[in-house]
Write an enzyme that holds these catalytic residues in place. Structure first.
Site, short mmCIF file in Angstrom:
data_model
loop_
_atom_site.label_atom_id
_atom_site.label_comp_id
_atom_site.label_asym_id
_atom_site.label_seq_id
_atom_site.Cartn_x
_atom_site.Cartn_y
_atom_site.Cartn_z
N GLY A 47 -29.52 -11.25 -36.51
CA GLY A 47 -30.75 -11.31 -37.29
C GLY A 47 -30.70 -12.57 -38.13
CB ALA A 48 -33.12 -15.33 -38.55
NE ARG A 89 -26.95 -15.20 -31.27
CZ ARG A 89 -27.82 -14.19 -31.47
NH1 ARG A 89 -27.72 -13.46 -32.58
NH2 ARG A 89 -28.77 -13.93 -30.59
CG ASP A 237 -34.26 -15.37 -34.30
OD1 ASP A 237 -34.95 -14.40 -33.95
OD2 ASP A 237 -33.07 -15.28 -34.65
CG ASN A 247 -38.70 -12.52 -33.25
OD1 ASN A 247 -37.75 -12.64 -34.02
ND2 ASN A 247 -39.20 -11.34 -32.94
CE LYS A 248 -33.23 -10.60 -29.49
NZ LYS A 248 -32.14 -11.41 -28.86
O1 MRU Z 1 -30.40 -11.72 -31.00
P1 MRU Z 1 -30.70 -11.17 -32.36
O2 MRU Z 1 -30.53 -9.70 -32.45
O3 MRU Z 1 -29.98 -11.91 -33.47
O4 MRU Z 1 -32.25 -11.48 -32.54
C1 MRU Z 1 -32.85 -11.20 -33.78
C2 MRU Z 1 -34.30 -11.31 -33.78
O5 MRU Z 1 -34.92 -11.81 -32.86
C3 MRU Z 1 -34.99 -10.88 -35.02
O6 MRU Z 1 -36.26 -10.40 -34.73
C4 MRU Z 1 -35.12 -12.10 -35.95
O7 MRU Z 1 -33.87 -12.66 -36.20
C5 MRU Z 1 -35.76 -11.78 -37.19
S1 MRU Z 1 -34.66 -10.96 -38.27
C6 MRU Z 1 -35.36 -10.65 -39.74
#
Ligand code: MRU
Length: 347
Positions: A47-48, A89, A237, A247-248
C-alpha cells in the site's frame, strides 16, 4: 478496532505481516535491510502510504549502526541504503517520497555531528508516520462530503488501515462516512492475483463493523448493471501531473465500467502520491510481477499449466478523463486536473 500497520518499536520496524491475513493478525519485527526488502517485495507490508513509512524507517534502520565520522562518509552510506530500498518496488510514489524526505533532512542538517543527524532522521521518519495519520483523516473528512446516507461503494485492492499507518485513503472515506452515521455498504473486489480485496479489505471492514460484500473482479459490471453501486472509490500508487492515476491492476476496468454506467469514480490519495515530474500516466513505471502469482492461487495451488505464458502487471493506469474527482488531504480536485492539481497542491 485500533490497529497500526507500521511503527518503530524497540530498535526495529514493527509491521503487520499482511500475507498472514485473514487467518491471523501477526506482527513481525524487521531488524535489517535485507529483511525489509524481502517484506516489501513479498507484500508483507504494502500500500503506497505504508510503503512511504517503511522506506523512511528503513533508512533509519540502515544508518543506525553507521560508524561514519563525517557527513560525506555518512551521506555515501545513506545513498547506498536509499538506492537499495528504492530497488524494492517501482510504482508507489510514496516509497520514493519517503526516501527523499529523509535525504533532504540529512542534507539540511549536514553541519551537525553524525550522531545528531541520526536522531534528526529518526524524528523525520516519525513525522512521516504522524503526518500519514492526519492526512488520511483529512481525506476521510473531504471524501465523506461526497457520500450520501445509504450509499453503496465499490472498491478494489486495499486502500485502508493496512495500506497506511492506521486509517486508510479510499476506506478512510468509508470510515468517516460511517462515523457520521451514514450507514453505507461496501462491495470489495477480490483483486486477483494476490487477493488484497478478499484477504485485507474484507477483513478490516468486517472488523470495523462495515457492511461488506465480497465480489470476484469479473462481477463488477453485473453489480453496476443491476444498479447496486452508487460510487466507486479506489486508492492510488502514483498520480501524474495531469491526474492520470496508477493503482492496482483492475482499477482501470472499474473506471471504464463506471463511465459506461454513469457512476461517479473517485480516487483517494494524499499529496505524497502525486508525482509532478511525470506529465502523464504513460510515464509511470509499472511493476511486473512473477508468473507464479497468476498460475498458482496465492502462490500455492497450481491453477494453470505450469509453463503457460503469463501477463502480470501489478498496476494499471486510469486516464484522468475517467476520474470524477481526486479526494486528497488538501481538498477535492476536479477537472481540469492539470490546472487544478497544480493550484490546490501548490497552495
Ligand atoms: O500491490 P499493492 O498491494 O501494494 O497495491 C496497493 C494498491 O494498489 C493500493 O490501492 C494503493 O497503494 C493505494 S493504498 C492507500
Amino acid at each position: 478496532m485500533d490497529i497500526r500497520t507500521i511503527e518503530w518499536k524497540n530498535g526495529s520496524i514493527k509491521l503487520i505481516d499482511q500475507t498472514k491475513l485473514p487467518e491471523k493478525l501477526e506482527y513481525i519485527y524487521i531488524k535489517d535491510l535485507k529483511s525489509l526488502l524481502h517484506a516489501i517485495k513479498a507484500l508483507k507490508v504494502r500500500g503506497a502510504p505504508a510503503l512511504g513509512a517503511a522506506a523512511a524507517l528503513g533508512v533509519c534502520l540502515g544508518i543506525k549502526l553507521s560508524k561514519a565520522k563525517s557527513f560525506p562518509q555518512f551521506n555515501k552510506e545513506m545513498d547506498k541504503i536509499i538506492s537499495y530500498i528504492a530497488s524494492s518496488r517501482p510504482t508507489a510514489r510514496n516509497l520514493f517520497w519517503g526516501l527523499e524526505r529523509i535525504r533532504t533532512a540529512a542534507i539540511k542538517n549536514k553541519s551537525e555531528p553524525v550522531s545528531s543527524i541520526k536522531k534528526i532522521l529518526f524524528k523525520e521518519a516519525n513525522n512521516i508516520i504522524e503526518e500519514d495519520r492526519v492526512s488520511c483523516r483529512k481525506i476521510g473528512f473531504y471524501g465523506a462530503k461526497l457520500i450520501n446516507k445509504f450509499d453503496t461503494i465499490l472498491t478494489i485492492c486495499n486502500a485502508g488501515i493496512l495500506a497506511t499507518v492506521d486509517y486508510g485513503t479510499a476506506l478512510g472515506v468509508v470510515y468517516r462516512a460511517q462515523e457520521q452515521g451514514k450507514n453505507i455498504k461496501v462491495f470489495a473486489c477480490e483483486t486477483r492475483p494476490l487477493l488484497q480485496g478478499a484477504r485485507l479489505t474484507a477483513w478490516e471492514l468486517n472488523k470495523k463493523g462495515i457492511d461488506v460484500t465480497l465480489n470476484c473482479d469479473n462481477m463488477a459490471a453485473a453489480l453496476m448493471a443491476q444498479g447496486k453501486i452508487d460510487k466507486v472509490i479506489a486508492g492510488a500508487d502514483r498520480i501524474a501531473a495531469n491526474g492520470d492515476t496508477a493503482n492496482k491492476i483492475g482499477t482501470y476496468s472499474l473506471a471504464v465500467l463506471a463511465h459506461f454506467h454513469k457512476i461517479p469514480f473517485y480516487i483517494a490519495a494524499p499529496e505524497s502520491t502525486f508525482d509532478f515530474s511525470i506529465k502523464s500516466g504513460k510515464d509511470i513505471p509499472i511493476e511486473q510481477r512473477s508468473h507464479l502469482e497468476v498460475t498458482r492461487l496465492f502462490s500455492k495451488n497450481l491453477i494453470a499449466p505450469k509453463n503457460v505464458k503469463v501477463f502480470n502487471p501489478a498496476f494499471d493506469v486510469t486516464p484522468h478523463k475517467l476520474i470524477t474527482a481526486i479526494i486528497t488531504d488538501r481538498g477535492i480536485i476536479k477537472a481540469p486536473f492539470l490546472k487544478n492539481i497544480a493550484k490546490i497542491l501548490a497552495k
